[in-house]
Design a protein around this motif. Structure first.
Motif, PDB file in Angstrom:
ATOM      1  N   MET A   1       6.114  60.262 -37.525  1.00 21.31           N
ATOM      2  CA  MET A   1       4.874  60.123 -38.091  1.00 21.31           C
ATOM      3  C   MET A   1       4.635  58.773 -38.348  1.00 21.31           C
ATOM      4  O   MET A   1       3.548  58.061 -38.424  1.00 21.31           O
ATOM      5  CB  MET A   1       4.468  61.247 -39.092  1.00 21.31           C
ATOM      6  CG  MET A   1       3.449  60.921 -39.950  1.00 21.31           C
ATOM      7  SD  MET A   1       1.881  61.687 -38.757  1.00 21.31           S
ATOM      8  CE  MET A   1       1.194  63.078 -39.415  1.00 21.31           C
ATOM      9  N   ARG A   2       5.521  58.271 -39.260  1.00 19.94           N
ATOM     10  CA  ARG A   2       5.302  57.187 -39.863  1.00 19.94           C
ATOM     11  C   ARG A   2       5.489  56.066 -38.942  1.00 19.94           C
ATOM     12  O   ARG A   2       4.405  54.876 -39.010  1.00 19.94           O
ATOM     13  CB  ARG A   2       6.477  56.644 -40.888  1.00 19.94           C
ATOM     14  CG  ARG A   2       6.389  55.260 -41.494  1.00 19.94           C
ATOM     15  CD  ARG A   2       7.576  55.113 -42.589  1.00 19.94           C
ATOM     16  NE  ARG A   2       7.081  55.847 -43.601  1.00 19.94           N
ATOM     17  CZ  ARG A   2       8.018  55.912 -44.717  1.00 19.94           C
ATOM     18  NH1 ARG A   2       9.012  55.114 -44.714  1.00 19.94           N
ATOM     19  NH2 ARG A   2       7.789  56.844 -45.684  1.00 19.94           N
ATOM     20  N   ASP A   4       4.305  56.402 -35.668  1.00 24.81           N
ATOM     21  CA  ASP A   4       2.903  56.543 -35.228  1.00 24.81           C
ATOM     22  C   ASP A   4       1.818  55.866 -35.900  1.00 24.81           C
ATOM     23  O   ASP A   4       0.867  55.285 -35.210  1.00 24.81           O
ATOM     24  CB  ASP A   4       2.616  58.160 -35.078  1.00 24.81           C
ATOM     25  CG  ASP A   4       3.268  58.787 -34.008  1.00 24.81           C
ATOM     26  OD1 ASP A   4       3.833  58.273 -33.123  1.00 24.81           O
ATOM     27  OD2 ASP A   4       3.395  59.870 -34.107  1.00 24.81           O
ATOM     28  N   GLN A   5       1.982  55.964 -37.124  1.00 28.11           N
ATOM     29  CA  GLN A   5       0.952  55.344 -38.162  1.00 28.11           C
ATOM     30  C   GLN A   5       1.079  53.725 -38.112  1.00 28.11           C
ATOM     31  O   GLN A   5       0.157  53.028 -37.847  1.00 28.11           O
ATOM     32  CB  GLN A   5       1.151  55.570 -39.522  1.00 28.11           C
ATOM     33  CG  GLN A   5       0.830  57.068 -39.911  1.00 28.11           C
ATOM     34  CD  GLN A   5       1.002  57.635 -41.223  1.00 28.11           C
ATOM     35  OE1 GLN A   5       1.809  56.756 -41.819  1.00 28.11           O
ATOM     36  NE2 GLN A   5       0.403  58.670 -41.611  1.00 28.11           N
ATOM     37  N   ALA A   6       2.384  53.167 -37.984  1.00 27.04           N
ATOM     38  CA  ALA A   6       2.937  51.681 -37.838  1.00 27.04           C
ATOM     39  C   ALA A   6       1.918  51.413 -36.349  1.00 27.04           C
ATOM     40  O   ALA A   6       1.546  50.316 -36.409  1.00 27.04           O
ATOM     41  CB  ALA A   6       4.257  51.486 -37.813  1.00 27.04           C
ATOM     42  N   ALA A   8      -0.370  52.798 -34.529  1.00 28.40           N
ATOM     43  CA  ALA A   8      -1.859  52.694 -34.879  1.00 28.40           C
ATOM     44  C   ALA A   8      -2.574  51.490 -35.433  1.00 28.40           C
ATOM     45  O   ALA A   8      -3.261  50.821 -35.257  1.00 28.40           O
ATOM     46  CB  ALA A   8      -2.133  53.879 -35.579  1.00 28.40           C
ATOM     47  N   THR A   9      -1.531  51.029 -36.718  1.00 27.25           N
ATOM     48  CA  THR A   9      -2.078  50.043 -37.476  1.00 27.25           C
ATOM     49  C   THR A   9      -1.970  48.728 -36.372  1.00 27.25           C
ATOM     50  O   THR A   9      -2.918  47.781 -36.760  1.00 27.25           O
ATOM     51  CB  THR A   9      -1.134  49.749 -38.521  1.00 27.25           C
ATOM     52  OG1 THR A   9      -1.460  51.097 -39.666  1.00 27.25           O
ATOM     53  CG2 THR A   9      -1.569  48.638 -39.478  1.00 27.25           C
ATOM     54  N   ARG A  12      -4.775  48.520 -34.214  1.00 23.41           N
ATOM     55  CA  ARG A  12      -6.060  48.095 -34.695  1.00 23.41           C
ATOM     56  C   ARG A  12      -6.182  46.464 -35.184  1.00 23.41           C
ATOM     57  O   ARG A  12      -7.057  45.927 -35.050  1.00 23.41           O
ATOM     58  CB  ARG A  12      -6.274  49.127 -35.926  1.00 23.41           C
ATOM     59  CG  ARG A  12      -7.505  48.943 -36.579  1.00 23.41           C
ATOM     60  CD  ARG A  12      -7.827  50.037 -37.569  1.00 23.41           C
ATOM     61  NE  ARG A  12      -6.983  49.735 -38.741  1.00 23.41           N
ATOM     62  CZ  ARG A  12      -6.143  50.363 -39.219  1.00 23.41           C
ATOM     63  NH1 ARG A  12      -5.698  51.531 -38.720  1.00 23.41           N
ATOM     64  NH2 ARG A  12      -5.505  50.278 -40.684  1.00 23.41           N
ATOM     65  N   THR A  44       0.414  42.551 -44.462  1.00 24.41           N
ATOM     66  CA  THR A  44       0.858  43.598 -43.516  1.00 24.41           C
ATOM     67  C   THR A  44       0.579  42.751 -42.145  1.00 24.41           C
ATOM     68  O   THR A  44       1.471  43.035 -41.097  1.00 24.41           O
ATOM     69  CB  THR A  44      -0.313  44.636 -43.241  1.00 24.41           C
ATOM     70  OG1 THR A  44      -0.126  45.371 -44.757  1.00 24.41           O
ATOM     71  CG2 THR A  44       0.100  45.629 -42.284  1.00 24.41           C
TER      72      THR A  44
END
Length: 206
Positions: A1-2, A4-6, A8-9, A12, A44
């Protein structure tokens, strides 16, 4: 999950960078501005990409393939299908069509890299060297396929065919025709296909 979030970030941020670089140019676009547009902190962005030039390369890559998936263009279904084509002229014209679709997406960023390199920005000189080398690999694959089909023009080496195709599908040729001369994308694609066939095939269509 983490993870996937990374991812996606990262995607973006790269898309935000592409939008702002095209809108404002490389020099005028700041990491802080990209971070704000992507709704992340500047730290980031630095943690994920390191430099503004690396961010431009990420923006170029994600725009080139259309998503953040770590799948090279050569392994995408439309490219795999193209390389299954056994008619040399149809293959070369198909490559010209693919090149048109790609450059329609990434051309503005490629011109940004080219103009920055011409102005002497060392980061963009290196980035242009990288993108040119990547294109050379791609056009080498095209030349290899034409050779596999036994369709290279008499006396033309694989390297010679690669170099001719590399030149014809350059952002500079695209910009000259569709920019100052006002060609449509369709007219550009048709001529590039004809020019590539004439440049490398033993029996180009008439």
């Amino acid at each position: 999950m983490r993870a996937d979030q990374a991812a996606a970030t990262r995607d973006r941020v790269a898309r935000s960078a592409a939008e702002l670089f095209v809108e404002h140019g490389f020099a005028a676009t700041t990491v802080a501005g990209i971070a704000a547009h992507a709704r992340v902190s500047a730290q980031t962005v630095y943690n994920g990409f390191g430099t503004k030039a690396a961010l431009l390369k990420a923006a170029y890559d994600v725009t080139l393939v259309g998503d953040g998936e770590q799948v090279p263009l050569a392994e995408r279904p439309e490219v795999v299908a193209l390389y299954a084509e056994s008619d040399p002229a149809a293959f070369v014209r198909g490559y010209a069509a693919l090149g048109r679709r790609v450059i329609d997406k990434v051309g503005a960023l490629a011109l940004l890299i080219s103009s920055g390199a011409a102005a002497g920005d060392p980061d963009l000189v290196e980035l242009q060297r990288t993108t040119n080398a990547e294109r050379l690999v791609g056009t080498g694959m095209v030349a290899d396929r034409v050779a596999e089909l036994g369709a290279l023009a008499p006396g033309l080496t694989r390297e010679g065919a690669r170099d001719r195709i590399w030149t014809l599908n350059s952002v500079e040729v695209w910009h000259l025709l569709t920019g100052p001369l006002g060609w449509t994308g369709d007219a550009y694609e048709e001529w590039i296909g004809e020019a590539m066939c004439a440049a490398v095939l033993a029996d180009p269509p008439r």
